[in-house]
Design a protein around this motif. Structure first.
Motif, PDB file in Angstrom:
ATOM      1  N   GLU A  88       9.377   6.649 -48.819  1.00 25.03           N
ATOM      2  CA  GLU A  88       9.157   7.635 -49.826  1.00 25.03           C
ATOM      3  C   GLU A  88       8.032   7.296 -50.515  1.00 25.03           C
ATOM      4  OE1 GLU A  88      12.060   7.845 -52.624  1.00 25.03           O
ATOM      5  OE2 GLU A  88      11.624   9.793 -53.226  1.00 25.03           O
ATOM      6  N   THR A  89       7.702   6.075 -50.964  1.00 25.67           N
ATOM      7  CA  THR A  89       6.562   5.900 -51.635  1.00 25.67           C
ATOM      8  C   THR A  89       5.126   6.225 -50.736  1.00 25.67           C
ATOM      9  OG1 THR A  89       7.521   4.400 -53.149  1.00 25.67           O
ATOM     10  CG2 THR A  89       5.156   4.146 -53.084  1.00 25.67           C
ATOM     11  N   ALA A  90       5.182   5.703 -49.747  1.00 25.03           N
ATOM     12  CA  ALA A  90       4.131   5.607 -48.498  1.00 25.03           C
ATOM     13  C   ALA A  90       3.821   7.122 -48.542  1.00 25.03           C
ATOM     14  CB  ALA A  90       4.385   5.122 -47.349  1.00 25.03           C
ATOM     15  N   VAL A  91       4.988   8.333 -48.242  1.00 25.13           N
ATOM     16  CA  VAL A  91       4.520   9.642 -48.333  1.00 25.13           C
ATOM     17  C   VAL A  91       4.033   9.840 -49.728  1.00 25.13           C
ATOM     18  CG1 VAL A  91       5.736  11.726 -47.961  1.00 25.13           C
ATOM     19  CG2 VAL A  91       6.440  10.054 -46.537  1.00 25.13           C
ATOM     20  N   TRP A  92       4.498   9.536 -50.637  1.00 23.67           N
ATOM     21  CA  TRP A  92       3.802  10.008 -51.931  1.00 23.67           C
ATOM     22  C   TRP A  92       2.257   9.476 -52.088  1.00 23.67           C
ATOM     23  CZ3 TRP A  92       2.918   6.238 -56.134  1.00 23.67           C
ATOM     24  CH2 TRP A  92       2.487   6.790 -57.330  1.00 23.67           C
ATOM     25  N   LEU A  93       1.892   8.525 -51.601  1.00 21.65           N
ATOM     26  CA  LEU A  93       0.461   8.009 -51.818  1.00 21.65           C
ATOM     27  C   LEU A  93      -0.181   8.761 -50.612  1.00 21.65           C
ATOM     28  CD1 LEU A  93       1.209   4.124 -52.110  1.00 21.65           C
ATOM     29  CD2 LEU A  93       0.137   5.577 -53.808  1.00 21.65           C
ATOM     30  N   ALA A  94       0.511   9.223 -49.642  1.00 23.52           N
ATOM     31  CA  ALA A  94      -0.382   9.697 -48.540  1.00 23.52           C
ATOM     32  C   ALA A  94      -0.782  11.138 -48.966  1.00 23.52           C
ATOM     33  CB  ALA A  94       0.434   9.752 -47.351  1.00 23.52           C
ATOM     34  N   THR A  95       0.038  11.761 -50.044  1.00 25.03           N
ATOM     35  CA  THR A  95       0.005  13.266 -50.244  1.00 25.03           C
ATOM     36  C   THR A  95      -0.391  13.232 -51.702  1.00 25.03           C
ATOM     37  OG1 THR A  95       2.092  13.478 -50.673  1.00 25.03           O
ATOM     38  CG2 THR A  95       1.229  13.952 -48.537  1.00 25.03           C
ATOM     39  N   LEU A  96      -1.279  12.192 -52.308  1.00 22.28           N
ATOM     40  CA  LEU A  96      -1.843  12.334 -53.639  1.00 22.28           C
ATOM     41  C   LEU A  96      -2.601  13.305 -54.066  1.00 22.28           C
ATOM     42  CD1 LEU A  96      -2.394   8.413 -54.278  1.00 22.28           C
ATOM     43  CD2 LEU A  96      -0.638   9.418 -55.501  1.00 22.28           C
ATOM     44  N   ASP A  97      -2.523  14.107 -55.047  1.00 18.56           N
ATOM     45  CA  ASP A  97      -3.607  15.000 -55.505  1.00 18.56           C
ATOM     46  C   ASP A  97      -4.948  14.337 -56.046  1.00 18.56           C
ATOM     47  OD1 ASP A  97      -3.187  14.329 -58.209  1.00 18.56           O
ATOM     48  OD2 ASP A  97      -1.703  15.841 -58.546  1.00 18.56           O
ATOM     49  N   ASP A  98      -6.049  15.093 -56.508  1.00 22.89           N
ATOM     50  CA  ASP A  98      -7.099  14.202 -56.686  1.00 22.89           C
ATOM     51  C   ASP A  98      -7.005  13.582 -58.207  1.00 22.89           C
ATOM     52  OD1 ASP A  98      -8.390  15.842 -54.678  1.00 22.89           O
ATOM     53  OD2 ASP A  98      -8.896  17.532 -55.935  1.00 22.89           O
ATOM     54  N   ILE A 130       8.397   8.205 -42.122  1.00 20.49           N
ATOM     55  CA  ILE A 130       7.078   8.574 -42.624  1.00 20.49           C
ATOM     56  C   ILE A 130       6.552   9.873 -42.051  1.00 20.49           C
ATOM     57  CG2 ILE A 130       4.617   8.243 -43.061  1.00 20.49           C
ATOM     58  CD1 ILE A 130       5.386   5.357 -43.364  1.00 20.49           C
ATOM     59  N   VAL A 131       6.623   9.894 -40.681  1.00 16.90           N
ATOM     60  CA  VAL A 131       6.108  10.983 -39.992  1.00 16.90           C
ATOM     61  C   VAL A 131       7.299  12.171 -40.244  1.00 16.90           C
ATOM     62  CG1 VAL A 131       6.101  11.764 -37.549  1.00 16.90           C
ATOM     63  CG2 VAL A 131       4.882   9.870 -38.041  1.00 16.90           C
ATOM     64  N   ARG A 132       8.399  11.974 -40.263  1.00 17.29           N
ATOM     65  CA  ARG A 132       9.358  13.006 -40.575  1.00 17.29           C
ATOM     66  C   ARG A 132       8.967  13.759 -41.957  1.00 17.29           C
ATOM     67  NH1 ARG A 132      13.579  10.440 -39.399  1.00 17.29           N
ATOM     68  NH2 ARG A 132      14.333  11.432 -37.356  1.00 17.29           N
ATOM     69  N   GLN A 133       8.920  12.941 -42.801  1.00 21.33           N
ATOM     70  CA  GLN A 133       8.684  13.216 -44.257  1.00 21.33           C
ATOM     71  C   GLN A 133       7.431  13.990 -44.578  1.00 21.33           C
ATOM     72  OE1 GLN A 133       9.781  10.467 -47.270  1.00 21.33           O
ATOM     73  NE2 GLN A 133      11.486   9.715 -46.105  1.00 21.33           N
ATOM     74  N   LEU A 134       6.423  13.522 -43.828  1.00 21.75           N
ATOM     75  CA  LEU A 134       5.202  14.063 -44.152  1.00 21.75           C
ATOM     76  C   LEU A 134       5.252  15.512 -43.313  1.00 21.75           C
ATOM     77  CD1 LEU A 134       2.845  11.218 -43.228  1.00 21.75           C
ATOM     78  CD2 LEU A 134       2.838  12.531 -45.484  1.00 21.75           C
ATOM     79  N   GLY A 135       5.775  15.531 -42.041  1.00 19.70           N
ATOM     80  CA  GLY A 135       6.012  16.768 -41.405  1.00 19.70           C
ATOM     81  C   GLY A 135       6.774  18.047 -42.111  1.00 19.70           C
ATOM     82  N   ARG A 136       7.913  17.423 -42.884  1.00 13.99           N
ATOM     83  CA  ARG A 136       8.517  18.339 -43.767  1.00 13.99           C
ATOM     84  C   ARG A 136       7.808  19.003 -45.063  1.00 13.99           C
ATOM     85  NH1 ARG A 136      14.320  14.736 -44.006  1.00 13.99           N
ATOM     86  NH2 ARG A 136      15.044  15.568 -41.804  1.00 13.99           N
ATOM     87  N   LEU A 137       6.862  18.059 -45.368  1.00 11.63           N
ATOM     88  CA  LEU A 137       5.780  18.548 -46.394  1.00 11.63           C
ATOM     89  C   LEU A 137       4.855  19.669 -45.832  1.00 11.63           C
ATOM     90  CD1 LEU A 137       5.551  15.374 -48.270  1.00 11.63           C
ATOM     91  CD2 LEU A 137       6.970  17.423 -48.817  1.00 11.63           C
ATOM     92  N   GLY A 138       4.594  19.783 -44.532  1.00 16.51           N
ATOM     93  CA  GLY A 138       3.595  20.708 -44.003  1.00 16.51           C
ATOM     94  C   GLY A 138       2.555  19.957 -43.557  1.00 16.51           C
ATOM     95  N   VAL A 139       2.489  18.536 -43.518  1.00 17.75           N
ATOM     96  CA  VAL A 139       1.233  17.865 -42.901  1.00 17.75           C
ATOM     97  C   VAL A 139       1.562  17.694 -41.364  1.00 17.75           C
ATOM     98  CG1 VAL A 139       0.405  15.449 -42.892  1.00 17.75           C
ATOM     99  CG2 VAL A 139       1.073  16.408 -45.073  1.00 17.75           C
ATOM    100  N   MET A 140       0.597  17.622 -41.063  1.00 14.59           N
ATOM    101  CA  MET A 140       0.613  17.490 -39.192  1.00 14.59           C
ATOM    102  C   MET A 140       0.572  16.267 -39.046  1.00 14.59           C
ATOM    103  SD  MET A 140       0.755  18.401 -36.164  1.00 14.59           S
ATOM    104  CE  MET A 140       0.984  20.211 -36.298  1.00 14.59           C
ATOM    105  N   PRO A 141       1.384  15.545 -38.472  1.00 15.06           N
ATOM    106  CA  PRO A 141       1.342  14.108 -38.461  1.00 15.06           C
ATOM    107  C   PRO A 141       1.172  13.700 -36.927  1.00 15.06           C
ATOM    108  CG  PRO A 141       3.899  14.887 -38.503  1.00 15.06           C
ATOM    109  CD  PRO A 141       2.856  16.179 -38.832  1.00 15.06           C
ATOM    110  N   ILE A 142       0.755  12.695 -36.639  1.00 11.35           N
ATOM    111  CA  ILE A 142       0.270  12.216 -35.438  1.00 11.35           C
ATOM    112  C   ILE A 142       1.170  10.686 -35.237  1.00 11.35           C
ATOM    113  CG2 ILE A 142      -1.400  11.514 -33.731  1.00 11.35           C
ATOM    114  CD1 ILE A 142      -3.250  13.038 -35.118  1.00 11.35           C
TER     115      ILE A 142
END
Length: 238
Positions: A212-222, A20-32
Motif C-alpha cells: 500500500e505505501t509503495a503504491v501511494w509513493l508511486a502515485t504522489l501528486d506534485d 504493487i502491480v495489481r494495485q497500480l493497475g487498479r488505479l489506472g496506471v499501466m504497470p510493467i
C-alpha cells in the motif's frame, strides 16, 4: 493523474511486487512486470488478466547490468516512457536458514550477493530510467527498504541484509538531494513483516498491506514528499 502513467516494477512476478502491480493497475496506471524469468512474469500477467488487468511483461534480472539495460529499453519501446520505477526486487540470504551469521562470521560471498541485488541493482535501474524521467519532466522512484536497515533502531543479526538496506536508504536520500524538490520524487519505504516467500508464513502482514505505501509513493501528486522513509504512509526515522 491527468494522463496514463507507466510503472516499471522489479521482482514483480510474485509477493509484494505482484501486489504493487495489481494495485497500480487498479488505479489506472499501466504497470510493467519486470521478472528475472520471463515465463514467471507471463504467468503473473495471466493471473492479473483474469482480474481484468493488462500488465506488460519484460525480462529483467537486477543482478545483470546488461539485462537491466535491455529490460529498460524493452519497457521504453512498449510505451515510449517510464514514469514510475519501483525497486522491489531484493533478497535476504543471511537469516536463520543460512545459519544466522553475524558480522563476525558472515561469508563475504553472501554480503557481495546481497549488495549486488539489493543496492547495485536499484542503482543501475535508477541510472537507466532517470534520463527518460528528466526528458518528460516527471518521475516517481520508490525503493523498497526495511526497518532492518534503520540506523535509528539498528540491531544484531542479518548483517548483509541490514547493510544493504541501509545503503539503499543512503541512495534514496542522496538521489533526492541531487534532484532537489522538482518533478522527480524519490522515496524509500518499509513494507513491514509480510507473508511472502521472504517473510514466511508467520509474518503479520498481507501482501496487500505491504504494497500500500509503495503504491501511494508511486502515485504522489506534485505536492508530495521526496527524500523520505515511510511506513503505513507515515514518515519514519532513518
Amino acid at each position: 493523474m491527468a494522463e496514463t502513467r507507466v510503472a516499471l516494477v522489479t521482482g514483480a512476478n510474485r509477493g509484494i511486487g505482484l501486489e504493487i502491480v495489481r494495485q497500480l493497475g487498479r488505479l489506472g496506471v499501466m504497470p510493467i512486470i519486470a521478472s528475472r524469468e520471463l515465463d514467471k512474469g507471463k504467468r503473473a500477467a495471466e493471473q492479473l488478466a483474469s482480474e481484468g488487468l493488462e500488465p506488460a511483461v519484460v525480462q529483467l534480472d537486477v543482478d545483470d547490468p546488461q539485462s537491466i539495460a535491455t529490460g529498460v529499453a524493452n519497457a521504453k519501446d512498449l510505451f515510449g516512457r517510464i514514469d514510475i520505477l519501483v525497486n522491489n526486487a531484493g533478497i535476504l540470504i543471511d537469516g536463520p536458514s543460512s545459519g544466522a551469521p553475524t558480522v563476525e562470521n558472515v561469508p563475504l560471498s553472501i554480503v557481495q550477493q546481497t549488495f549486488t541485488t539489493n543496492i547495485f541493482g536499484p542503482l543501475l535501474m535508477i541510472q537507466a530510467v532517470l534520463p527518460t524521467m528528466k526528458e518528460i519532466g516527471y518521475g516517481r522512484i520508490v525503493n523498497l527498504s526495511s526497518g532492518l536497515g534503520q540506523l535509528s533502531e539498528m540491531g544484531g543479526g542479518y548483517p548483509a541484509y541490514r547493510m544493504s538496506k541501509a545503503a539503499l536508504n543512503t541512495l534514496t536520500r542522496t538521489l533526492a538531494s541531487d534532484l532537489g524538490h522538482g518533478d522527480i520524487k524519490v522515496n524509500a519505504m518499509c513494507p513491514g513483516w509480510v507473508k511472502t516467500d521472504m517473510g514466511g508464513p508467520e509474518a503479520t502482514r498481507s501482501p496487500e498491506e505491504g504494497a500500500e505505501t509503495a503504491v501511494w509513493l508511486a502515485t504522489l501528486d506534485d505536492s508530495g514528499p521526496t527524500g523520505g522513509f515511510f511506513r503505513d504512509k507515515k514518515q519514519i526515522a532513518w
